[in-house]
Design an enzyme around this catalytic site. Structure first.
Site, PDB file in Angstrom:
ATOM      1  CG  HIS A 219      -1.713  -1.255   1.533  1.00  0.00           C
ATOM      2  ND1 HIS A 219      -2.955  -1.761   0.756  1.00  0.00           N
ATOM      3  CD2 HIS A 219      -1.247  -2.294   2.441  1.00  0.00           C
ATOM      4  CE1 HIS A 219      -3.268  -3.056   1.225  1.00  0.00           C
ATOM      5  NE2 HIS A 219      -2.291  -3.319   2.280  1.00  0.00           N
TER       6      HIS A 219
ATOM      7  CB  SER B 106      12.600  21.126 -14.651  1.00  0.00           C
ATOM      8  OG  SER B 106      11.487  22.408 -15.053  1.00  0.00           O
TER       9      SER B 106
END
Length: 483
Positions: A158, A288
């Protein structure tokens, strides 16, 4: 390169030259010509004659063979504008180059003889290339798993910290899924057959006419053509086309590979966020346009992006197969021209990216260890409790104590932003009768990875090694990434 019209990113950015050639016009139309030659040779070898004279001669065959590769595209294009039929346009163009053979090209065949058989041949070649790259991805993952089989790392369920595993064991999970894909691919590739030459509705009526009703001779046509084109056999029955279920089976293989790659790329993206593992980042690469410091997992993201396309594209042949009418309908053609090549081109790009990423993965062991040590006290509590019981403690009372102290340490970490102090809390509680030094000695991550290193060794020896040994001749592929 044309800049004033649409061009596919699959060919410009992602797919290799080898895969692009397989789906090229040259591959397609040279295969058409080889199929026409195979048909004519078969008819000649079976003694096709008229009034005792052979209908097809070796001279005609030789003339056709001399013009397999020099395709006169300009003639075919002009003819198609007139007749609106691609196969007949290329029959005409081939005939222009082979005047002696012009009258016997495509004899007894329907358009699907060249169209469908070529599709099957092309898909077979494309599957072979996919198989080569898939085996090489498995090899690279195996090397990575072996290198890091003993490096403890937090396992997640999870996406929450769970019992530790090792970096190498995690890589075997990725490899196992690709091996499942390889097994599926080999089954489909091994069962792939040629359509053969079955005529307009699959009844071979035209050959019954050509060979004067001689069923024994007609039974030999498909096996002979299959052998000439490198296939073991043809499908036993068909309508005009091979069953579009074949396309469904093939695209399901490609979808499975895409799903495996997507899962691996997602894990790598999450690990890169944690700064534990990083995909290759080249010296001059920009992460970026705004944030110069960033190192985005752009290759893993591209894998995921292309993989989603392939998984959805697999619906095309499934729906096409389900909606074919009787012996043939033409609503498959335009869809097939797009969906099949693009599925292969995208998977080719995905596997090249997988090869590149896995071959250059960077592992930050100190970060992995720091994350492990921050959580390990919680995971070691069962062992600590057993040691305390051995020292005379009460198991049930100690269990409640550990639960309470774990909650206190959790608040210390999450609410106050401080280090995990569970060991200090346990050492300060006299009921455990354990010193801080004794507790620290229990904080060896290797104690908590179970059989992970052994499982890696067994997986590599029993599952991966036989695959790689059987495929020695295709190992060593290096991927070139365009952008």
């Amino acid at each position: 390169m044309s800049t004033d019209r649409y061009t596919s990113p699959l060919s410009e950015r992602y797919a290799s030259r080898e895969m692009q050639y397989i789906f090229s016009q040259d591959m397609k139309f040279t295969t058409w010509r080889k199929l026409w030659i195979a048909l004519a040779e078969t008819e000649m070898e079976l003694g096709l004659s008229e009034n005792g004279r052979p209908v097809i001669t070796q001279e005609q065959i030789d003339e056709m063979k001399a013009h397999v590769a020099d395709i006169n595209y300009d003639v075919a294009r002009e003819r198609e504008k007139l007749v609106r039929h691609d196969v007949m346009s290329h029959v005409y163009a081939f005939g222009q180059q082979c005047p002696k053979a012009a009258g016997i090209i495509h004899l007894g065949a329907t358009s699907c003889y060249v169209g469908d058989n070529t599709d099957l041949i092309v898909m077979r070649e494309a599957l072979k290339l996919v198989r080569i790259k898939l085996v090489n991805v498995i090899e690279k993952l195996a090397e990575f798993a072996d290198s890091y089989k003993n490096l403890p790392t937090l396992a997640f369920t999870h996406f929450q910290p769970a019992q530790p595993t090792t970096v190498g064991k995690r890589a075997t999970l990725w490899a196992q899924e690709f091996i499942m894909d390889l097994e599926d691919l080999e089954y489909v590739l091994g069962s792939l057959k040629l359509l053969g030459s079955k005529g307009t509705t699959g009844t071979q009526a035209s050959f019954l006419e050509l060979f004067d009703g001689n069923h024994a001779l007609i039974d030999k046509i498909d096996p002979m053509i299959a052998k000439k084109m490198g296939f073991a056999e043809c499908y036993a029955v068909s309508g005009q086309t091979y069953s579009r279920k074949v396309d469904t089976r093939i695209c399901n293989i490609l979808s499975g590979i895409a799903a495996s790659a997507h899962k691996m790329s997602n894990d790598i993206r999450l690990l890169q966020h944690l700064k534990e593992i990083e995909e290759p980042f080249e010296k001059n690469q920009i992460g970026s346009s705004a944030m110069a410091y960033k190192r985005n997992p752009m290759r893993s993201e591209r894998i995921a992006s292309l993989a989603r396309y392939v998984m959805l594209d697999a619906l095309n042949p499934a729906i096409t197969s389900a909606t074919q009418w009787f012996e043939r309908t033409l609503d498959d053609s335009a869809n097939k021209r797009i969906s099949i090549p693009e599925a292969f081109l995208a998977v080719d790009g995905i596997l090249d990216l997988c090869l590149n990423v896995v071959d250059g993965l960077v592992v930050y062991e100190k970060v992995i260890t720091r994350h492990m040590m921050a959580e390990l006290p919680f995971m070691a509590t069962e062992n600590i409790m057993m040691d305390a019981v051995k020292n005379g403690g009460n198991r049930q009372e100690l269990h409640e104590k550990i639960r309470t102290l774990s909650m206190q340490a959790g608040r210390h970490v999450k609410e106050e932003g401080l280090e995990n102090n569970l060991l200090d809390l346990i050492a300060a509680d006299g009921e455990f009768n354990l010193t801080k030094e004794e507790l620290d000695a229990a904080m060896n991550p290797s104690k908590y990875v179970g059989r992970a290193p052994v499982q890696v060794d067994q997986f590599l020896e029993n599952v991966v090694k036989p695959i790689l040994e059987a495929n020695r001749d295709i190992l060593g592929v290096k991927a070139e990434i365009s952008v």
